[in-house]
Every structure is written in structure tokens, then in C-alpha cells.
Design a protein around this motif. Structure first.
Motif, PDB file in Angstrom:
ATOM      1  N   ALA A 172       1.934   6.789  -6.901  1.00  7.92           N
ATOM      2  CA  ALA A 172       0.869   7.443  -6.944  1.00  7.92           C
ATOM      3  C   ALA A 172       1.290   9.122  -6.834  1.00  7.92           C
ATOM      4  CB  ALA A 172      -0.255   7.814  -6.298  1.00  7.92           C
ATOM      5  N   SER A 173       1.678  10.545  -6.071  1.00  5.13           N
ATOM      6  CA  SER A 173       3.432  11.270  -5.993  1.00  5.13           C
ATOM      7  C   SER A 173       3.995  11.182  -5.600  1.00  5.13           C
ATOM      8  CB  SER A 173       1.926  11.731  -4.709  1.00  5.13           C
ATOM      9  OG  SER A 173       2.277  10.952  -3.823  1.00  5.13           O
TER      10      SER A 173
ATOM     11  N   PRO B  40       1.839  12.155   3.927  1.00  5.70           N
ATOM     12  CA  PRO B  40       0.264  12.086   2.962  1.00  5.70           C
ATOM     13  C   PRO B  40      -0.472  12.370   4.214  1.00  5.70           C
ATOM     14  CG  PRO B  40       1.709   9.749   2.908  1.00  5.70           C
ATOM     15  CD  PRO B  40       2.489  10.611   3.931  1.00  5.70           C
TER      16      PRO B  40
ATOM     17  N   SER C 155      -9.957   8.698   4.438  1.00  2.00           N
ATOM     18  CA  SER C 155      -8.698   9.255   2.953  1.00  2.00           C
ATOM     19  C   SER C 155      -9.576   7.470   1.672  1.00  2.00           C
ATOM     20  CB  SER C 155      -7.423   9.380   3.108  1.00  2.00           C
ATOM     21  OG  SER C 155      -7.302   8.434   3.524  1.00  2.00           O
ATOM     22  N   GLN C 156      -9.487   6.819   2.847  1.00  2.57           N
ATOM     23  CA  GLN C 156     -10.782   5.347   2.292  1.00  2.57           C
ATOM     24  C   GLN C 156     -11.718   5.023   1.786  1.00  2.57           C
ATOM     25  OE1 GLN C 156      -7.909   3.593   1.741  1.00  2.57           O
ATOM     26  NE2 GLN C 156      -6.330   5.286   1.371  1.00  2.57           N
TER      27      GLN C 156
ATOM     28  N   VAL D  11      -6.908   9.133   8.284  1.00  3.23           N
ATOM     29  CA  VAL D  11      -6.555   7.933   7.624  1.00  3.23           C
ATOM     30  C   VAL D  11      -7.648   7.463   6.699  1.00  3.23           C
ATOM     31  CG1 VAL D  11      -5.489   5.917   7.304  1.00  3.23           C
ATOM     32  CG2 VAL D  11      -4.278   7.658   8.308  1.00  3.23           C
TER      33      VAL D  11
ATOM     34  N   GLN E  72       2.166   2.162  -3.606  1.00  2.27           N
ATOM     35  CA  GLN E  72       1.629   2.816  -4.488  1.00  2.27           C
ATOM     36  C   GLN E  72       1.014   3.843  -4.211  1.00  2.27           C
ATOM     37  OE1 GLN E  72      -1.712  -0.489  -3.687  1.00  2.27           O
ATOM     38  NE2 GLN E  72      -1.393  -1.974  -4.652  1.00  2.27           N
ATOM     39  N   ARG E  73       1.094   4.206  -2.851  1.00  2.00           N
ATOM     40  CA  ARG E  73       1.064   5.614  -2.639  1.00  2.00           C
ATOM     41  C   ARG E  73       1.884   6.054  -3.070  1.00  2.00           C
ATOM     42  NH1 ARG E  73      -3.615   6.994   1.480  1.00  2.00           N
ATOM     43  NH2 ARG E  73      -5.237   5.101   1.083  1.00  2.00           N
ATOM     44  N   LEU E  74       3.550   6.082  -3.110  1.00  2.00           N
ATOM     45  CA  LEU E  74       4.721   6.491  -3.169  1.00  2.00           C
ATOM     46  C   LEU E  74       4.734   6.480  -4.434  1.00  2.00           C
ATOM     47  CD1 LEU E  74       7.142   5.492  -0.784  1.00  2.00           C
ATOM     48  CD2 LEU E  74       6.328   7.573  -0.592  1.00  2.00           C
TER      49      LEU E  74
ATOM     50  N   VAL F 181       1.167  -0.830   0.614  1.00  2.00           N
ATOM     51  CA  VAL F 181      -0.302  -0.527   0.150  1.00  2.00           C
ATOM     52  C   VAL F 181       0.973   1.308  -0.094  1.00  2.00           C
ATOM     53  CG1 VAL F 181      -1.613   1.086   1.197  1.00  2.00           C
ATOM     54  CG2 VAL F 181      -2.314  -1.489   1.059  1.00  2.00           C
ATOM     55  N   ILE F 182       2.429   1.429   0.927  1.00  2.00           N
ATOM     56  CA  ILE F 182       2.977   1.923   0.909  1.00  2.00           C
ATOM     57  C   ILE F 182       3.412   2.527  -0.559  1.00  2.00           C
ATOM     58  CG2 ILE F 182       4.959   3.197   1.758  1.00  2.00           C
ATOM     59  CD1 ILE F 182       4.267   1.677   4.298  1.00  2.00           C
TER      60      ILE F 182
END
Length: 177
Positions: free
Chosen positions: A47-48, A126, A146-147, A143, A43-45, A40-41
Motif C-alpha cells: 500500500a505504500s 510506519p 491506526s486499526q 498501532v 499488505q502494508r508494504l 499483514v506486513i
């Protein structure tokens, strides 16, 4: 605006709206293994893009977490930074949804205290995550929002996040009022 996907799925499974279950109480424990959290981390990294190119967490026993952060400046990769953290304060719902961790740079010994202020890039985190000095605060409410799970916040009577070797363990109690 429609209900979040999770609430919609729950409605479809049970055949009722969440609020029609007033008085219900559910408690449980959800283990999140390191590999899931790291995926998950990543994927987030992805994306941005930022100066942080990778983060790997390693949940350890007794609320301790190892974190390895890889950074880059332009096209140059810098050596990974290893951080040791420990959970020192749990959320106190409904008053506060903040999980607090104390962190250090154990490989540097006393120099770690001097290096901490230089890690100002930790301030570029984030939404819902804030770093200040030797403390990292995670706003569990932010959090969840955001989900797409913000609708559950009024139902969360208790929330704690602990660690054991290889997993983060979320303990919760939901009450529908």
C-alpha cells in the motif's frame, strides 16, 4: 463520527454499549502466527511503496524474533538483510504503550556494530514504529489507533507481547471502568 467497526460489532453481539459493562474484566491470550503477521506486513508494504520491498518475521522462543528485510534501490534488488531481535521491554499501561526490542546483525559479527548506523532507512517506518541505534520501539497505542481500535485504549489494563516458535502471543487484560 460512528464507533469503530470492532466496537460496533461488539455492541451488536451483546446488545449494549461497551461502557454499559462498567466493572467487567476480560483477560486473554491471542496467538498471531508468523504467516498472518507476514501477510499483514506485505499488505502494508504494497500500500505504500518504499525502499523496503519485503519484510518477513519469524517468531522464535523466549521473546526472540528473526527478521529478513529485502530492499531495492531503483530497480535493483539488494541482498536481504537478516536481523535478530529480542523483546527487552514490555508496555507499562497506562503510563507507556511502548514495546521495545534490541536488534543486531548476527551474520556480520563485530562488523554489525559498524553497519548499524548505516541502516538509516529503518527510520522510514510506519507510524507508531521508531528505530534508534540498536533499538526498535513499537507504540502499541498508535498501532491500535491506526486499526480503528483507539477507543479500547482506556480499557487496556495490561498488555504484553511475547513470542514462541512460530507465533507472537498477545496477552491482555481489559477493564471497563
Amino acid at each position: 463520527m460512528g464507533a469503530p467497526a470492532f466496537v460496533q460489532r461488539l455492541r451488536e453481539m451483546l446488545g449494549v454499549d461497551l461502557w454499559e459493562l462498567a466493572g467487567a474484566a476480560i483477560s486473554g491470550e491471542i496467538p498471531l502466527r508468523n504467516d498472518l503477521v507476514n501477510r499483514v506486513i506485505a499488505q502494508r508494504l504494497a500500500a505504500s511503496p518504499s525502499a523496503v520491498s519485503a519484510v518477513r518475521v519469524d517468531a522464535q522462543d523466549d521473546d526472540h524474533v528473526g527478521v529478513e528485510i529485502s530492499t531495492r534501490v531503483g530497480t535493483m534488488m539488494l541482498p536481504a538483510i537478516r536481523i535478530a531481535a529480542r523483546i527487552d521491554r514490555q508496555p507499562d499501561l497506562p503510563h507507556s504503550s511502548i514495546l521495545s526490542l534490541l536488534w543486531s546483525l548476527p551474520g556480520l559479527g563485530p562488523l554489525g556494530l559498524l553497519a548499524a548506523p548505516a541502516l538509516t532507512w529503518l527510520k522510514v517506518l510506519p507510524p507508531g514504529i521508531h528505530a534508534d541505534g540498536d533499538r526498535i520501539e513499537v507504540d502499541a497505542g498508535a498501532v491500535l489507533r491506526s486499526q480503528g481500535l483507539g477507543e479500547l485504549l482506556p480499557c487496556i489494563a495490561a498488555l504484553q507481547i511475547h513470542t514462541r516458535r512460530g507465533a507472537f502471543v498477545i496477552r491482555f487484560e481489559l477493564r471497563v471502568t
